[in-house]
Design a protein around this motif. Sequence first.
Motif, PDB file in Angstrom:
ATOM      1  N   PHE A   1     -11.237 -24.165  -3.573  1.00  0.00           N
ATOM      2  CA  PHE A   1     -10.376 -25.340  -3.668  1.00  0.00           C
ATOM      3  C   PHE A   1      -9.188 -25.155  -2.733  1.00  0.00           C
ATOM      4  O   PHE A   1      -8.734 -24.038  -2.513  1.00  0.00           O
ATOM      5  N   ARG A   2      -8.713 -26.263  -2.199  1.00  0.00           N
ATOM      6  CA  ARG A   2      -7.398 -26.289  -1.564  1.00  0.00           C
ATOM      7  C   ARG A   2      -6.563 -27.250  -2.407  1.00  0.00           C
ATOM      8  O   ARG A   2      -6.940 -28.395  -2.612  1.00  0.00           O
ATOM      9  N   SER A   3      -5.471 -26.747  -2.895  1.00  0.00           N
ATOM     10  CA  SER A   3      -4.577 -27.540  -3.733  1.00  0.00           C
ATOM     11  C   SER A   3      -3.333 -27.865  -2.938  1.00  0.00           C
ATOM     12  O   SER A   3      -2.740 -26.985  -2.315  1.00  0.00           O
ATOM     13  N   TYR A   4      -2.978 -29.146  -2.928  1.00  0.00           N
ATOM     14  CA  TYR A   4      -1.813 -29.642  -2.201  1.00  0.00           C
ATOM     15  C   TYR A   4      -0.759 -30.066  -3.214  1.00  0.00           C
ATOM     16  O   TYR A   4      -1.094 -30.612  -4.260  1.00  0.00           O
ATOM     17  N   GLY A   5       0.500 -29.849  -2.884  1.00  0.00           N
ATOM     18  CA  GLY A   5       1.503 -30.279  -3.832  1.00  0.00           C
ATOM     19  C   GLY A   5       2.904 -30.353  -3.277  1.00  0.00           C
ATOM     20  O   GLY A   5       3.169 -29.976  -2.129  1.00  0.00           O
ATOM     21  N   ASN A   6       3.767 -30.867  -4.122  1.00  0.00           N
ATOM     22  CA  ASN A   6       5.199 -30.967  -3.858  1.00  0.00           C
ATOM     23  C   ASN A   6       5.925 -30.393  -5.061  1.00  0.00           C
ATOM     24  O   ASN A   6       5.480 -30.552  -6.190  1.00  0.00           O
ATOM     25  N   GLU A   7       7.027 -29.726  -4.777  1.00  0.00           N
ATOM     26  CA  GLU A   7       7.861 -29.183  -5.840  1.00  0.00           C
ATOM     27  C   GLU A   7       9.305 -29.603  -5.598  1.00  0.00           C
ATOM     28  O   GLU A   7       9.759 -29.622  -4.453  1.00  0.00           O
ATOM     29  N   ASN A   8       9.992 -29.894  -6.677  1.00  0.00           N
ATOM     30  CA  ASN A   8      11.434 -30.109  -6.648  1.00  0.00           C
ATOM     31  C   ASN A   8      12.055 -28.987  -7.457  1.00  0.00           C
ATOM     32  O   ASN A   8      11.667 -28.755  -8.607  1.00  0.00           O
ATOM     33  N   TRP A   9      12.997 -28.286  -6.815  1.00  0.00           N
ATOM     34  CA  TRP A   9      13.632 -27.136  -7.439  1.00  0.00           C
ATOM     35  C   TRP A   9      15.122 -27.419  -7.625  1.00  0.00           C
ATOM     36  O   TRP A   9      15.771 -27.996  -6.756  1.00  0.00           O
ATOM     37  N   GLU A  10      15.673 -26.944  -8.741  1.00  0.00           N
ATOM     38  CA  GLU A  10      17.113 -27.005  -8.987  1.00  0.00           C
ATOM     39  C   GLU A  10      17.577 -25.614  -9.393  1.00  0.00           C
ATOM     40  O   GLU A  10      16.961 -24.979 -10.261  1.00  0.00           O
ATOM     41  N   PHE A  11      18.663 -25.156  -8.765  1.00  0.00           N
ATOM     42  CA  PHE A  11      19.167 -23.802  -8.969  1.00  0.00           C
ATOM     43  C   PHE A  11      20.519 -23.819  -9.651  1.00  0.00           C
ATOM     44  O   PHE A  11      21.315 -24.744  -9.477  1.00  0.00           O
ATOM     45  N   ASN A  12      20.806 -22.723 -10.382  1.00  0.00           N
ATOM     46  CA  ASN A  12      22.147 -22.555 -10.917  1.00  0.00           C
ATOM     47  C   ASN A  12      23.025 -21.874  -9.856  1.00  0.00           C
ATOM     48  O   ASN A  12      22.557 -21.569  -8.754  1.00  0.00           O
ATOM     49  N   GLU A  13      24.283 -21.630 -10.182  1.00  0.00           N
ATOM     50  CA  GLU A  13      25.224 -21.046  -9.206  1.00  0.00           C
ATOM     51  C   GLU A  13      24.838 -19.635  -8.793  1.00  0.00           C
ATOM     52  O   GLU A  13      25.241 -19.173  -7.726  1.00  0.00           O
ATOM     53  N   GLN A  14      24.058 -18.951  -9.617  1.00  0.00           N
ATOM     54  CA  GLN A  14      23.638 -17.579  -9.311  1.00  0.00           C
ATOM     55  C   GLN A  14      22.358 -17.539  -8.463  1.00  0.00           C
ATOM     56  O   GLN A  14      21.846 -16.464  -8.170  1.00  0.00           O
ATOM     57  N   GLY A  15      21.830 -18.702  -8.094  1.00  0.00           N
ATOM     58  CA  GLY A  15      20.628 -18.752  -7.272  1.00  0.00           C
ATOM     59  C   GLY A  15      19.335 -18.618  -8.039  1.00  0.00           C
ATOM     60  O   GLY A  15      18.273 -18.457  -7.441  1.00  0.00           O
ATOM     61  N   LEU A  16      19.391 -18.708  -9.365  1.00  0.00           N
ATOM     62  CA  LEU A  16      18.183 -18.677 -10.194  1.00  0.00           C
ATOM     63  C   LEU A  16      17.682 -20.106 -10.401  1.00  0.00           C
ATOM     64  O   LEU A  16      18.485 -21.030 -10.595  1.00  0.00           O
ATOM     65  N   MET A  17      16.377 -20.282 -10.369  1.00  0.00           N
ATOM     66  CA  MET A  17      15.817 -21.622 -10.514  1.00  0.00           C
ATOM     67  C   MET A  17      15.824 -22.025 -11.985  1.00  0.00           C
ATOM     68  O   MET A  17      15.229 -21.352 -12.822  1.00  0.00           O
ATOM     69  N   GLN A  18      16.481 -23.149 -12.257  1.00  0.00           N
ATOM     70  CA  GLN A  18      16.553 -23.615 -13.639  1.00  0.00           C
ATOM     71  C   GLN A  18      15.567 -24.736 -13.929  1.00  0.00           C
ATOM     72  O   GLN A  18      15.192 -24.949 -15.079  1.00  0.00           O
ATOM     73  N   ARG A  19      15.123 -25.444 -12.883  1.00  0.00           N
ATOM     74  CA  ARG A  19      14.131 -26.497 -13.060  1.00  0.00           C
ATOM     75  C   ARG A  19      13.130 -26.459 -11.909  1.00  0.00           C
ATOM     76  O   ARG A  19      13.513 -26.252 -10.754  1.00  0.00           O
ATOM     77  N   ARG A  20      11.859 -26.672 -12.269  1.00  0.00           N
ATOM     78  CA  ARG A  20      10.784 -26.734 -11.275  1.00  0.00           C
ATOM     79  C   ARG A  20       9.833 -27.842 -11.700  1.00  0.00           C
ATOM     80  O   ARG A  20       9.219 -27.765 -12.760  1.00  0.00           O
TER      81      ARG A  20
END
Length: 155
Positions: free
Chosen positions: A101-120
């Motif tokens: 399979f080839r899977s295609y996608g889009n992601e939206n990322w939101e980070f906190n002030e420390q650079g950790l991803m809080q939403r994906r």
Amino acid sequence: METKPPLPPFTPESAAQKVRMAEDAWNSRDPDRVVQVYTEDTRWRNRAEFPVGREQVRQFLQRKWARELDYRLIKELWACGGNRVAVRFAYECHDDSGQWFRSYGNENWEFNEQGLMQRRFASINDLPIAEADRKFHWPLGRRPDAHPGLSELGL
């Protein structure tokens, strides 16, 4: 407090660095490594799953890589602003029957002030392909710098 540079607000250069770091981590297929870049209370949307917190993400990734065999991923920065990054990606893998399979996608990322991803938030489409149609050819692990990215591959 733990930090994961580069930190927001992102420039195109720092966001591209963050994207490549994420690609490298995911290509390790090591859930324990991958979860370290997310907040303890991270929230995800991935197809029909909505894990919350590092432990649920770890379990999700363990299930994912148990069924998505010989997984190879390429990510590319789409846009960034402030503490948010938009990414497009494609990955190739096969199931236990040998179907690729080839899977295609889009992601939206939101980070906190420390650079950790809080939403994906991920949206993904899967395309069955013949093994001969694969485009991601490198040994399992980190994509070599000389291997083409999505744009160069016409994906």
